[in-house]
Design a protein around this motif. Structure first.
Motif, PDB file in Angstrom:
ATOM      1  N   VAL A  89      -1.264  -5.386 -15.044  1.00 57.01           N
ATOM      2  CA  VAL A  89      -0.488  -6.045 -13.988  1.00 57.01           C
ATOM      3  C   VAL A  89       0.341  -4.995 -13.261  1.00 57.01           C
ATOM      4  N   PHE A  90       0.754  -5.341 -12.047  1.00 58.81           N
ATOM      5  CA  PHE A  90       1.613  -4.484 -11.240  1.00 58.81           C
ATOM      6  C   PHE A  90       3.065  -4.923 -11.364  1.00 58.81           C
ATOM      7  N   GLN A  91       3.966  -3.962 -11.483  1.00 58.63           N
ATOM      8  CA  GLN A  91       5.402  -4.239 -11.489  1.00 58.63           C
ATOM      9  C   GLN A  91       6.069  -3.256 -10.531  1.00 58.63           C
ATOM     10  N   LYS A  92       6.691  -3.778  -9.487  1.00 62.26           N
ATOM     11  CA  LYS A  92       7.264  -2.916  -8.461  1.00 62.26           C
ATOM     12  C   LYS A  92       8.434  -2.107  -9.021  1.00 62.26           C
ATOM     13  N   VAL A  93       8.524  -0.853  -8.618  1.00 63.52           N
ATOM     14  CA  VAL A  93       9.625   0.023  -9.012  1.00 63.52           C
ATOM     15  C   VAL A  93      10.852  -0.355  -8.191  1.00 63.52           C
ATOM     16  N   ILE A  94      11.931  -0.701  -8.881  1.00 61.52           N
ATOM     17  CA  ILE A  94      13.192  -1.048  -8.203  1.00 61.52           C
ATOM     18  C   ILE A  94      14.089   0.170  -8.198  1.00 61.52           C
ATOM     19  N   LYS A  95      14.411   0.663  -7.015  1.00 62.50           N
ATOM     20  CA  LYS A  95      15.245   1.865  -6.906  1.00 62.50           C
ATOM     21  C   LYS A  95      16.711   1.480  -6.709  1.00 62.50           C
TER      22      LYS A  95
ATOM     23  N   ASP B 255       0.834  -1.190   0.000  1.00 65.95           N
ATOM     24  CA  ASP B 255       0.000   0.000   0.000  1.00 65.95           C
ATOM     25  C   ASP B 255       0.878   1.254   0.000  1.00 65.95           C
ATOM     26  N   ASN B 256       0.528   2.224  -0.850  1.00 70.12           N
ATOM     27  CA  ASN B 256       1.217   3.521  -0.901  1.00 70.12           C
ATOM     28  C   ASN B 256       2.705   3.396  -1.232  1.00 70.12           C
ATOM     29  N   VAL B 257       3.035   2.497  -2.163  1.00 73.55           N
ATOM     30  CA  VAL B 257       4.410   2.304  -2.639  1.00 73.55           C
ATOM     31  C   VAL B 257       4.382   2.364  -4.164  1.00 73.55           C
ATOM     32  N   PRO B 258       5.383   2.982  -4.813  1.00 75.33           N
ATOM     33  CA  PRO B 258       5.346   3.149  -6.271  1.00 75.33           C
ATOM     34  C   PRO B 258       5.398   1.824  -7.049  1.00 75.33           C
ATOM     35  N   TYR B 259       4.545   1.736  -8.071  1.00 68.40           N
ATOM     36  CA  TYR B 259       4.522   0.595  -8.989  1.00 68.40           C
ATOM     37  C   TYR B 259       4.307   1.105 -10.411  1.00 68.40           C
TER      38      TYR B 259
ATOM     39  N   GLN C 182       5.375   6.024 -12.590  1.00 69.18           N
ATOM     40  CA  GLN C 182       5.256   5.372 -11.285  1.00 69.18           C
ATOM     41  C   GLN C 182       3.993   5.870 -10.576  1.00 69.18           C
ATOM     42  N   PHE C 183       3.206   4.919 -10.055  1.00 67.28           N
ATOM     43  CA  PHE C 183       1.955   5.265  -9.387  1.00 67.28           C
ATOM     44  C   PHE C 183       1.830   4.519  -8.061  1.00 67.28           C
ATOM     45  N   SER C 184       1.280   5.211  -7.066  1.00 72.02           N
ATOM     46  CA  SER C 184       1.050   4.601  -5.764  1.00 72.02           C
ATOM     47  C   SER C 184      -0.445   4.451  -5.534  1.00 72.02           C
ATOM     48  N   PHE C 185      -0.847   3.288  -5.092  1.00 69.14           N
ATOM     49  CA  PHE C 185      -2.242   2.989  -4.804  1.00 69.14           C
ATOM     50  C   PHE C 185      -2.417   3.006  -3.285  1.00 69.14           C
ATOM     51  N   THR C 186      -3.214   3.943  -2.792  1.00 73.97           N
ATOM     52  CA  THR C 186      -3.326   4.159  -1.359  1.00 73.97           C
ATOM     53  C   THR C 186      -4.747   3.917  -0.879  1.00 73.97           C
ATOM     54  N   LEU C 187      -4.932   2.894  -0.050  1.00 76.93           N
ATOM     55  CA  LEU C 187      -6.240   2.595   0.500  1.00 76.93           C
ATOM     56  C   LEU C 187      -6.686   3.698   1.457  1.00 76.93           C
ATOM     57  N   ILE C 188      -7.970   4.029   1.419  1.00 77.78           N
ATOM     58  CA  ILE C 188      -8.511   5.031   2.340  1.00 77.78           C
ATOM     59  C   ILE C 188      -8.320   4.550   3.787  1.00 77.78           C
ATOM     60  N   ALA C 189      -8.677   3.270   4.026  1.00 81.99           N
ATOM     61  CA  ALA C 189      -8.393   2.641   5.317  1.00 81.99           C
ATOM     62  C   ALA C 189      -7.044   1.953   5.172  1.00 81.99           C
ATOM     63  N   LYS C 190      -5.982   2.625   5.544  1.00 82.77           N
ATOM     64  CA  LYS C 190      -4.621   2.196   5.237  1.00 82.77           C
ATOM     65  C   LYS C 190      -4.315   0.797   5.758  1.00 82.77           C
TER      66      LYS C 190
END
Length: 208
Positions: free
Chosen positions: A202-208, A38-42, A83-91
């Protein structure tokens, strides 16, 4: 142990197990099989990269600079997009399906001072009046989305998903009505809109 007490204990264990399995089924997974945080770039993009690349922001329309930005699919298959972050209202720790969330584009280098959250001011309108843009306020009807399992996945090897815009779940709009997020092409640009066949991604995690 008393037989009655033993039966009650086994029943409780059974209920707890079923509840755990049901909850774990709501977790969203990326292309590697890892849980999406949650709330992490993908990056988000199609299952089969044959008709375009990942989703990104576009700061022009009809050769004119715009602010806020449009959310589009990159035309190049090799590009993973933005890069997009998906953030739940109820975290939560992990992203879950069928839960209200906001989608944040981060802060790309630009003179545009609008919010970076995705929004659809009028999801009932017809394209191109229902294009997804940035500029929304978090936890509002305009930015109210949810992730769902794609009903008929293209591949059994990866977890694929679809997006819906659900303004009524955040306080306004048609009751119990959600709008599929799909692709609308105009003059060669593939925009995200709130109507039509849902866009499978699909989701692909951003590797920093």
């Amino acid at each position: 142990m008393n037989p009655t007490l033993l039966s009650c204990t086994l029943f409780l264990v059974f209920i707890i197990t079923i509840g755990t399995e049901a909850a774990s089924g709501d977790v969203v997974y990326d292309v590697t099989g890892e849980k999406v945080l949650d709330n992490v770039p993908y990056y988000i993009g199609p299952v089969v990269w044959a008709n375009g690349g990942g989703i990104k922001l576009n700061d022009t329309k009809n050769n004119t600079k715009v602010c806020p930005f449009y959310v589009v699919q990159d035309p190049a298959e090799v590009n993973v997009g933005g890069q997009f972050s998906f953030t739940l209202i109820a975290k939560q720790e992990y992203l879950l399906t069928s839960r209200i969330l906001g989608i944040d584009s981060g802060y790309p280098e630009s003179s545009c001072d609008q919010s970076t959250f995705w929004q659809i001011p009028d999801p009932e309108a017809k394209a191109p009046s229902n294009l997804i843009t940035t500029g929304g306020s978090f936890d509002s009807s305009e930015t109210c989305f949810q992730v769902l399992d794609y009903p008929k996945p293209t591949s059994s090897k990866v977890h694929s998903y679809m997006l819906q815009h659900c303004p009524s779940l955040c306080g306004s709009g048609p009751d119990h009505t959600c709008f599929n997020v799909s692709i609308y092409e105009e003059k060669g640009v593939r925009y995200l809109v709130s109507s039509g066949t849902p866009f499978e991604f699909v989701f692909q995690k951003v590797i920093k």
